[in-house]
Scaffold this motif. Structure first.
Motif, PDB file in Angstrom:
ATOM      1  N   GLU A 135      43.770  62.711  49.763  1.00 24.26           N
ATOM      2  CA  GLU A 135      44.684  62.257  48.715  1.00 24.26           C
ATOM      3  C   GLU A 135      45.027  60.785  48.896  1.00 24.26           C
ATOM      4  OE1 GLU A 135      46.944  62.307  45.340  1.00 24.26           O
ATOM      5  OE2 GLU A 135      45.559  63.820  46.095  1.00 24.26           O
ATOM      6  N   ALA A 136      45.279  60.370  50.149  1.00 15.88           N
ATOM      7  CA  ALA A 136      45.621  58.975  50.403  1.00 15.88           C
ATOM      8  C   ALA A 136      44.453  58.053  50.045  1.00 15.88           C
ATOM      9  CB  ALA A 136      46.006  58.791  51.871  1.00 15.88           C
ATOM     10  N   GLY A 137      43.246  58.467  50.404  1.00 16.37           N
ATOM     11  CA  GLY A 137      42.073  57.680  50.056  1.00 16.37           C
ATOM     12  C   GLY A 137      41.874  57.595  48.557  1.00 16.37           C
ATOM     13  N   TRP A 138      42.135  58.712  47.869  1.00 18.59           N
ATOM     14  CA  TRP A 138      42.001  58.729  46.415  1.00 18.59           C
ATOM     15  C   TRP A 138      43.024  57.813  45.764  1.00 18.59           C
ATOM     16  CZ3 TRP A 138      38.857  59.803  42.608  1.00 18.59           C
ATOM     17  CH2 TRP A 138      39.351  59.959  41.322  1.00 18.59           C
ATOM     18  N   GLN A 139      44.252  57.808  46.255  1.00 18.57           N
ATOM     19  CA  GLN A 139      45.287  56.945  45.692  1.00 18.57           C
ATOM     20  C   GLN A 139      44.945  55.472  45.885  1.00 18.57           C
ATOM     21  OE1 GLN A 139      48.912  58.203  47.567  1.00 18.57           O
ATOM     22  NE2 GLN A 139      49.019  60.134  46.439  1.00 18.57           N
ATOM     23  N   ARG A 140      44.427  55.118  47.061  1.00 16.24           N
ATOM     24  CA  ARG A 140      44.025  53.727  47.293  1.00 16.24           C
ATOM     25  C   ARG A 140      42.875  53.337  46.376  1.00 16.24           C
ATOM     26  NH1 ARG A 140      45.275  55.111  52.762  1.00 16.24           N
ATOM     27  NH2 ARG A 140      43.117  55.731  53.156  1.00 16.24           N
ATOM     28  N   TRP A 141      41.949  54.283  46.168  1.00 12.02           N
ATOM     29  CA  TRP A 141      40.821  54.025  45.278  1.00 12.02           C
ATOM     30  C   TRP A 141      41.297  53.822  43.839  1.00 12.02           C
ATOM     31  CZ3 TRP A 141      36.133  52.517  44.372  1.00 12.02           C
ATOM     32  CH2 TRP A 141      35.442  52.951  43.240  1.00 12.02           C
ATOM     33  N   GLU A 142      42.221  54.668  43.388  1.00 11.70           N
ATOM     34  CA  GLU A 142      42.754  54.556  42.036  1.00 11.70           C
ATOM     35  C   GLU A 142      43.493  53.236  41.854  1.00 11.70           C
ATOM     36  OE1 GLU A 142      42.898  57.247  39.080  1.00 11.70           O
ATOM     37  OE2 GLU A 142      41.046  56.719  40.120  1.00 11.70           O
ATOM     38  N   ALA A 143      44.277  52.843  42.865  1.00 10.77           N
ATOM     39  CA  ALA A 143      44.994  51.577  42.772  1.00 10.77           C
ATOM     40  C   ALA A 143      44.020  50.398  42.691  1.00 10.77           C
ATOM     41  CB  ALA A 143      45.910  51.415  43.984  1.00 10.77           C
ATOM     42  N   LYS A 144      42.952  50.474  43.461  1.00  5.72           N
ATOM     43  CA  LYS A 144      41.939  49.417  43.429  1.00  5.72           C
ATOM     44  C   LYS A 144      41.252  49.372  42.079  1.00  5.72           C
ATOM     45  CE  LYS A 144      37.808  47.819  45.905  1.00  5.72           C
ATOM     46  NZ  LYS A 144      36.880  48.084  47.037  1.00  5.72           N
ATOM     47  N   ARG A 145      40.949  50.544  41.514  1.00  5.58           N
ATOM     48  CA  ARG A 145      40.301  50.591  40.202  1.00  5.58           C
ATOM     49  C   ARG A 145      41.207  50.022  39.111  1.00  5.58           C
ATOM     50  NH1 ARG A 145      35.119  51.627  39.045  1.00  5.58           N
ATOM     51  NH2 ARG A 145      35.622  53.103  37.386  1.00  5.58           N
ATOM     52  N   LYS A 146      42.511  50.326  39.191  1.00  4.73           N
ATOM     53  CA  LYS A 146      43.447  49.811  38.199  1.00  4.73           C
ATOM     54  C   LYS A 146      43.523  48.286  38.254  1.00  4.73           C
ATOM     55  CE  LYS A 146      46.408  53.888  37.883  1.00  4.73           C
ATOM     56  NZ  LYS A 146      47.756  54.457  38.179  1.00  4.73           N
ATOM     57  N   LEU A 147      43.540  47.746  39.475  1.00  2.00           N
ATOM     58  CA  LEU A 147      43.564  46.288  39.620  1.00  2.00           C
ATOM     59  C   LEU A 147      42.289  45.661  39.055  1.00  2.00           C
ATOM     60  CD1 LEU A 147      45.084  45.831  43.192  1.00  2.00           C
ATOM     61  CD2 LEU A 147      46.138  45.217  41.003  1.00  2.00           C
ATOM     62  N   LYS A 148      41.169  46.347  39.292  1.00  2.03           N
ATOM     63  CA  LYS A 148      39.898  45.838  38.786  1.00  2.03           C
ATOM     64  C   LYS A 148      39.865  45.855  37.264  1.00  2.03           C
ATOM     65  CE  LYS A 148      34.907  46.421  39.359  1.00  2.03           C
ATOM     66  NZ  LYS A 148      33.838  47.223  40.020  1.00  2.03           N
ATOM     67  N   ARG A 149      40.356  46.942  36.657  1.00  4.05           N
ATOM     68  CA  ARG A 149      40.395  47.027  35.195  1.00  4.05           C
ATOM     69  C   ARG A 149      41.348  45.979  34.617  1.00  4.05           C
ATOM     70  NH1 ARG A 149      41.116  52.733  36.260  1.00  4.05           N
ATOM     71  NH2 ARG A 149      39.118  53.832  36.179  1.00  4.05           N
ATOM     72  N   LYS A 150      42.495  45.816  35.285  1.00  5.89           N
ATOM     73  CA  LYS A 150      43.474  44.830  34.815  1.00  5.89           C
ATOM     74  C   LYS A 150      42.881  43.425  34.881  1.00  5.89           C
ATOM     75  CE  LYS A 150      48.239  43.290  35.546  1.00  5.89           C
ATOM     76  NZ  LYS A 150      47.900  41.861  35.616  1.00  5.89           N
ATOM     77  N   GLY A 151      42.150  43.134  35.971  1.00  2.11           N
ATOM     78  CA  GLY A 151      41.516  41.825  36.097  1.00  2.11           C
ATOM     79  C   GLY A 151      40.479  41.596  35.018  1.00  2.11           C
ATOM     80  N   ALA A 152      39.710  42.657  34.690  1.00  4.16           N
ATOM     81  CA  ALA A 152      38.697  42.532  33.643  1.00  4.16           C
ATOM     82  C   ALA A 152      39.347  42.297  32.292  1.00  4.16           C
ATOM     83  CB  ALA A 152      37.833  43.795  33.616  1.00  4.16           C
ATOM     84  N   ARG A 153      40.484  43.009  32.008  1.00  3.42           N
ATOM     85  CA  ARG A 153      41.169  42.808  30.735  1.00  3.42           C
ATOM     86  C   ARG A 153      41.763  41.402  30.635  1.00  3.42           C
ATOM     87  NH1 ARG A 153      43.054  48.171  31.649  1.00  3.42           N
ATOM     88  NH2 ARG A 153      45.012  47.332  32.466  1.00  3.42           N
TER      89      ARG A 153
END
Length: 234
Positions: free
Chosen positions: A208-226
């Motif tokens: 779960e902790a690894g998944w949360q870190r992955w999700e947070a990283k993905r959100k930052l990546k999407r935000k950067g792309a937008r």
């Protein structure tokens, strides 16, 4: 070269009846301890978790005890079995009993990730179910040794008892090591820190902790792309 006698590597050389599906399944079950040893080493290397190291150390101690007990008791295997070595107690049964009981104790009593109340309750019963599955698997491996005529039921029972005693004893010892701070002291040693050994699995759900870190990283990546697209449009 044709005159040189050849030997068979007996580590995975299991005799079974090729015309009996249960015998074939039992032969594969006999390889579970070897597979678990590979899993131990893989987990230690990949996770660097001290709890896995402790469990594996207890597993090796359990195997050492089995080696000594066999040479003290010196009871032969069943007469219809063509293998070598002593049969009391069964090393397969002892190995699996230790693994199932120690892992079950860890899942039920030591593993306590931070979750909500409802999530913690569900997570607890999932851990209980996993512990039960491990015990059933250990029992299947033990029974397979009798089915293949490698051990008598008495030798299997003795192996299971020895494995259970080892699991409870080592779990108690590791608890004392934690209570008295020896685990933390060991983790602060330079040699241990060099290998990046840590102690997270007790208090954290690593998946779960690894998944949360992955999700947070993905959100930052999407935000950067937008943000990049917005700046280009302007």
């Amino acid at each position: 070269m044709a005159d040189i006698p050849l030997a068979s590597l007996s580590l995975t050389h299991v005799h079974y009846n090729p015309h009996d599906p249960l015998s074939f399944l039992s032969a594969w079950l006999a390889l579970v301890p070897q597979a678990l040893c590979v899993c131990y080493v893989t987990l230690i290397w990949a996770s660097r978790e001290v709890e896995v190291v402790l469990m594996f150390a207890g597993q090796l101690g359990c195997e050492a005890l089995n080696f000594v007990l066999k040479r003290i008791v010196k009871e032969e295997r069943p007469k219809q079995m063509l293998g070598k070595g002593y049969g009391m107690p069964s090393s397969h049964a002892q190995f699996m009993a230790y693994f199932a009981v120690y892992a079950g104790l860890f899942l039920i009593y030591r593993h306590s990730p931070a979750l909500t109340h409802s999530g913690a309750t569900l997570h607890f019963w999932v851990r209980v179910l996993l512990a039960l599955v491990l015990c059933i698997g250990a029992g299947a491996v033990a029974v397979s040794r009798v089915y293949l005529n490698y051990h008598t039921p008495r030798q299997i029972l003795a192996g299971c008892c020895a494995g259970v005693v080892c699991a409870f004893s080592w779990f108690f010892v590791t608890r004392l090591l934690r209570i008295h701070g020896w685990i933390d002291w060991t983790l602060d040693l330079e040699a241990v820190r060099f290998f990046r050994v840590r102690d997270l699995v007790v208090s954290e759900d690593l998946v779960e902790a690894g998944w949360q870190r992955w999700e947070a990283k993905r959100k930052l990546k999407r935000k950067g792309a937008r943000d990049q697209m917005s700046s280009k449009s302007e």
